[in-house]
Write an enzyme that holds these catalytic residues in place. Structure first.
Site, mmCIF file in Angstrom:
data_model
loop_
_atom_site.group_PDB
_atom_site.id
_atom_site.type_symbol
_atom_site.label_atom_id
_atom_site.label_comp_id
_atom_site.label_asym_id
_atom_site.label_seq_id
_atom_site.Cartn_x
_atom_site.Cartn_y
_atom_site.Cartn_z
ATOM 1 N N VAL A 135 57.324 31.005 -92.719
ATOM 2 C CA VAL A 135 57.993 29.701 -92.725
ATOM 3 C C VAL A 135 57.518 28.849 -93.892
ATOM 4 O O VAL A 135 58.330 28.243 -94.602
ATOM 5 C CB VAL A 135 57.760 28.957 -91.391
ATOM 6 C CG1 VAL A 135 58.386 27.563 -91.435
ATOM 7 C CG2 VAL A 135 58.343 29.747 -90.227
ATOM 8 N N GLY B 200 49.543 26.300 -95.252
ATOM 9 C CA GLY B 200 49.974 27.515 -94.560
ATOM 10 C C GLY B 200 51.248 28.041 -95.179
ATOM 11 O O GLY B 200 52.309 27.429 -95.072
ATOM 12 N N GLY C 226 52.803 31.178 -94.651
ATOM 13 C CA GLY C 226 53.309 32.390 -94.019
ATOM 14 C C GLY C 226 54.810 32.460 -94.223
ATOM 15 O O GLY C 226 55.356 31.905 -95.178
ATOM 16 N N LYS D 136 56.197 30.728 -73.502
ATOM 17 C CA LYS D 136 55.512 31.259 -74.674
ATOM 18 C C LYS D 136 54.575 32.365 -74.204
ATOM 19 O O LYS D 136 54.204 32.426 -73.028
ATOM 20 C CB LYS D 136 54.703 30.162 -75.362
ATOM 21 C CG LYS D 136 54.473 30.395 -76.845
ATOM 22 C CD LYS D 136 55.687 30.008 -77.684
ATOM 23 C CE LYS D 136 55.381 30.088 -79.168
ATOM 24 N NZ LYS D 136 56.493 29.622 -80.003
#
Length: 370
Positions: free
Chosen positions: A198, A194, A196, A94
């Site tokens: 996704v 959340g 966003g 990552k």
């Protein structure tokens, strides 16, 4: 000072990387700095037993460099197990870029980051994550082939977010089947934290099935846009963890199941897209189990994105991407069953199965060298 008796903070001062609690025998940590573009980034390669380390790049305005380091360590470790549990022949890595993606991200910065990725010679392959867009991966592709998630126009698989959301949706359905006796989400109250790329796609899947969807996000403008688009309810309470819902879907940042929240949650299923949802895997995973809350391991059910970008490396098409992603449903049920039979948390069960696959490959790799 005797390191044996040092506190966590003291240990961090003596060993800034190896002393991190999130350090888990990572193979390589690369700190990237470029004065001209303002780039400050960290690349973490956790494990390459299964293959080159693949994982997205996150751009976030971290409060401290410690936060950024801790995040890349946790995220890269998660990628190792995500790929292994999903059956992909790829390792875990990552990257994080420290900065505000809205105001500090430039093509020059992304190209410079791509040069650092290229310098690793393919040990790390990057992709899109929080704060990144497909066009950013196209920019990185200008300077290195070690990037996935590029646009379909350039021969890539495009934005992985819809596939990630589909996998989360299927994992949620599997968890619901185990917890409620049916995987039908119609009428189920679901809180999505959340919204966003996704999170919004997940809201769409849930809305189409007839779930009663409540949403929350720090971006109020986006929040009300999505609420209107899908006829979702905006959460207006003071503590979302106490919301009266059946399913809680964390789709923002990690470590939201912690000492402050783990005893508040009223939902009976936790299934979301956020990485590293458990602040302490052992403590908080166990507490959820004790409270009768079924946790769908995040690194399993959010694996649709890695499946999507992995297709670029293995050159398979949309049909196989969907088949592999749909298998998240079956794998989730298998992990829940394994956890029950072995008296462990679902998170521990998923880690165990993933680690067994890595250990087997390590033996195979050693034998091939002889």
């Amino acid at each position: 000072m005797d390191a044996t008796f040092a506190t966590g903070k003291e240990l961090q001062k003596m060993d800034p990387v190896f002393g991190q609690l999130s350090f888990d025998d990572h193979e390589q940590i690369v700190f990237c700095n470029d004065k001209d573009t303002g780039l400050k980034a960290i690349i973490g390669i956790h494990n390459s037993v299964m293959g080159p380390a693949l994982g997205g790049t996150r751009m976030w305005n971290y409060n401290t460099e410690w936060e950024a380091l801790n995040d890349v360590l946790r995220l890269s470790r998660g990628m190792t197990y995500k790929s292994a549990i999903t059956g992909l022949n790829i390792g875990g890595g990552k990257a994080v870029i420290i900065g505000d993606a809205k105001t500090q991200k430039t093509p020059e910065l992304m190209r410079k980051f791509g040069e650092f990725v290229h310098s690793l010679g393919g040990r790390y392959i990057t992709a899109e994550d929080v704060g990144m867009e497909t066009k950013d991966m196209d920019t990185v592709r200008d300077v290195t082939p070690y990037v996935t998630g590029i646009s379909e126009e350039r021969g890539g698989s495009g934005n992985p977010s819809p596939i990630t959301a589909y996998g989360v949706y299927l994992g949620m359905k599997a968890a619901a089947k185990s917890q409620f006796g049916t995987d039908v989400l119609e009428g189920k109250k679901v809180l999505v934290q959340g919204i966003g790329h996704v999170g919004e796609a997940l809201v769409e899947y849930l809305t189409k099935e007839g779930a009663i969807v409540t949403i929350t996000d720090i971006n109020e403008e986006k929040l009300f846009q999505v609420a209107q688009k899908y006829n979702a309810t905006v959460y207006t309470g003071t503590d979302l963890y106490t919301a009266d819902v059946d399913i809680y879907a964390p789709c923002a940042m990690g470590a939201i199941i912690n000492d402050d929240t783990v005893n508040k949650i009223k939902a009976k299923v936790i299934a979301g897209a956020a990485n590293n949802q458990l602040a302490d895997e052992n403590v908080h995973g166990q507490r959820l189990q004790e409270r009768g809350i079924l946790y769908a391991p995040d690194f399993l059910i959010n694996a649709g994105g890695i499946i999507n970008v992995y297709a670029e490396l293995e050159h398979y098409g949309k049909a196989e991407i969907m088949t592999k992603t749909e298998n998240i449903y079956n794998t989730t049920l298998e992990i829940i069953d394994y956890a029950v039979k072995n008296g462990m948390t679902t998170h521990k069960a998923a880690l165990t199965i993933a680690q067994n696959r890595i250990d087997l490959r390590k033996i195979e790799n050693a034998a091939a060298k002889k």
